[in-house]
Design a protein around this motif. Structure first.
Motif, PDB file in Angstrom:
ATOM      1  N   LYS A  20      19.524  -2.376   8.993  1.00 27.95           N
ATOM      2  CA  LYS A  20      20.459  -1.394   8.450  1.00 27.95           C
ATOM      3  C   LYS A  20      21.342  -0.709   9.709  1.00 27.95           C
ATOM      4  N   ASP A  21      20.822  -0.645  10.865  1.00 26.57           N
ATOM      5  CA  ASP A  21      21.662   0.040  12.010  1.00 26.57           C
ATOM      6  C   ASP A  21      22.792  -1.064  12.363  1.00 26.57           C
ATOM      7  N   SER A  22      22.626  -2.404  12.562  1.00 23.88           N
ATOM      8  CA  SER A  22      23.528  -3.296  12.829  1.00 23.88           C
ATOM      9  C   SER A  22      24.483  -3.215  11.738  1.00 23.88           C
ATOM     10  N   ALA A  23      24.361  -3.221  10.492  1.00 22.65           N
ATOM     11  CA  ALA A  23      25.125  -3.291   9.558  1.00 22.65           C
ATOM     12  C   ALA A  23      26.119  -2.143   9.367  1.00 22.65           C
ATOM     13  N   GLU A  24      25.393  -0.883   9.663  1.00 20.81           N
ATOM     14  CA  GLU A  24      26.276   0.547   9.868  1.00 20.81           C
ATOM     15  C   GLU A  24      27.087   0.487  10.854  1.00 20.81           C
ATOM     16  N   ASN A  25      26.790  -0.220  12.108  1.00 19.13           N
ATOM     17  CA  ASN A  25      27.499  -0.180  13.287  1.00 19.13           C
ATOM     18  C   ASN A  25      28.844  -1.006  12.933  1.00 19.13           C
ATOM     19  N   ALA A  26      28.540  -2.191  12.169  1.00 21.01           N
ATOM     20  CA  ALA A  26      29.683  -3.224  12.066  1.00 21.01           C
ATOM     21  C   ALA A  26      30.683  -2.560  10.957  1.00 21.01           C
ATOM     22  N   ALA A  27      30.068  -1.669  10.085  1.00 18.21           N
ATOM     23  CA  ALA A  27      30.879  -1.186   8.878  1.00 18.21           C
ATOM     24  C   ALA A  27      31.805  -0.023   9.652  1.00 18.21           C
ATOM     25  N   ARG A  28      31.157   0.576  10.585  1.00 22.00           N
ATOM     26  CA  ARG A  28      32.122   1.780  11.197  1.00 22.00           C
ATOM     27  C   ARG A  28      33.086   0.973  12.027  1.00 22.00           C
ATOM     28  N   VAL A  29      33.032  -0.162  12.803  1.00 23.55           N
ATOM     29  CA  VAL A  29      33.912  -0.740  13.440  1.00 23.55           C
ATOM     30  C   VAL A  29      34.970  -1.158  12.413  1.00 23.55           C
ATOM     31  N   PHE A  30      34.730  -2.018  11.154  1.00 23.72           N
ATOM     32  CA  PHE A  30      35.458  -2.454  10.374  1.00 23.72           C
ATOM     33  C   PHE A  30      36.595  -1.128   9.919  1.00 23.72           C
ATOM     34  N   ALA A  31      35.897  -0.098   9.649  1.00 23.26           N
ATOM     35  CA  ALA A  31      36.662   0.992   8.938  1.00 23.26           C
ATOM     36  C   ALA A  31      37.458   1.667   9.855  1.00 23.26           C
ATOM     37  N   ARG A  32      37.070   1.583  11.245  1.00 22.25           N
ATOM     38  CA  ARG A  32      38.102   2.118  12.265  1.00 22.25           C
ATOM     39  C   ARG A  32      39.208   1.211  12.623  1.00 22.25           C
ATOM     40  N   GLU A  33      39.168  -0.075  12.826  1.00 18.47           N
ATOM     41  CA  GLU A  33      39.929  -0.964  12.904  1.00 18.47           C
ATOM     42  C   GLU A  33      41.077  -1.338  11.779  1.00 18.47           C
ATOM     43  N   THR A  34      40.478  -1.253  10.369  1.00 19.94           N
ATOM     44  CA  THR A  34      41.109  -1.697   9.288  1.00 19.94           C
ATOM     45  C   THR A  34      41.739  -0.379   8.643  1.00 19.94           C
ATOM     46  N   TRP A  35      40.944   0.486   8.642  1.00 18.60           N
ATOM     47  CA  TRP A  35      41.385   1.872   7.909  1.00 18.60           C
ATOM     48  C   TRP A  35      41.715   3.075   8.740  1.00 18.60           C
TER      49      TRP A  35
END
Length: 65
Positions: free
Chosen positions: A34-49
């Motif tokens: 879950k931790d690695s998934a959440e980190n990747a999600a935050r990076v995606f959201a920051r870079e994309t949105w």
């Protein structure tokens, strides 16, 4: 953007769904935890949105000095 980022990790498929306002996305990668998934999600959201992580989450994820 002051909307809340919602992250849902599915441990069976090892995928992550993220939602911010009217935007939603499933990351194509598979994550072992879950931790690695959440980190990747935050990076995606920051870079994309252009998502900005709230200060309390930022300080919790930063190493203490």
């Amino acid at each position: 953007m002051d909307e809340q980022l919602r992250i849902q990790y599915d441990c069976i498929s090892k995928t992550v769904l993220l939602q911010l306002g009217d935007n939603s996305h499933v990351l194509p990668e598979q994550f072992d935890d879950k931790d690695s998934a959440e980190n990747a999600a935050r990076v995606f959201a920051r870079e994309t949105w252009a998502y900005e992580m709230p200060e309390e989450i930022r300080s919790k994820n930063s190493p203490s000095v």
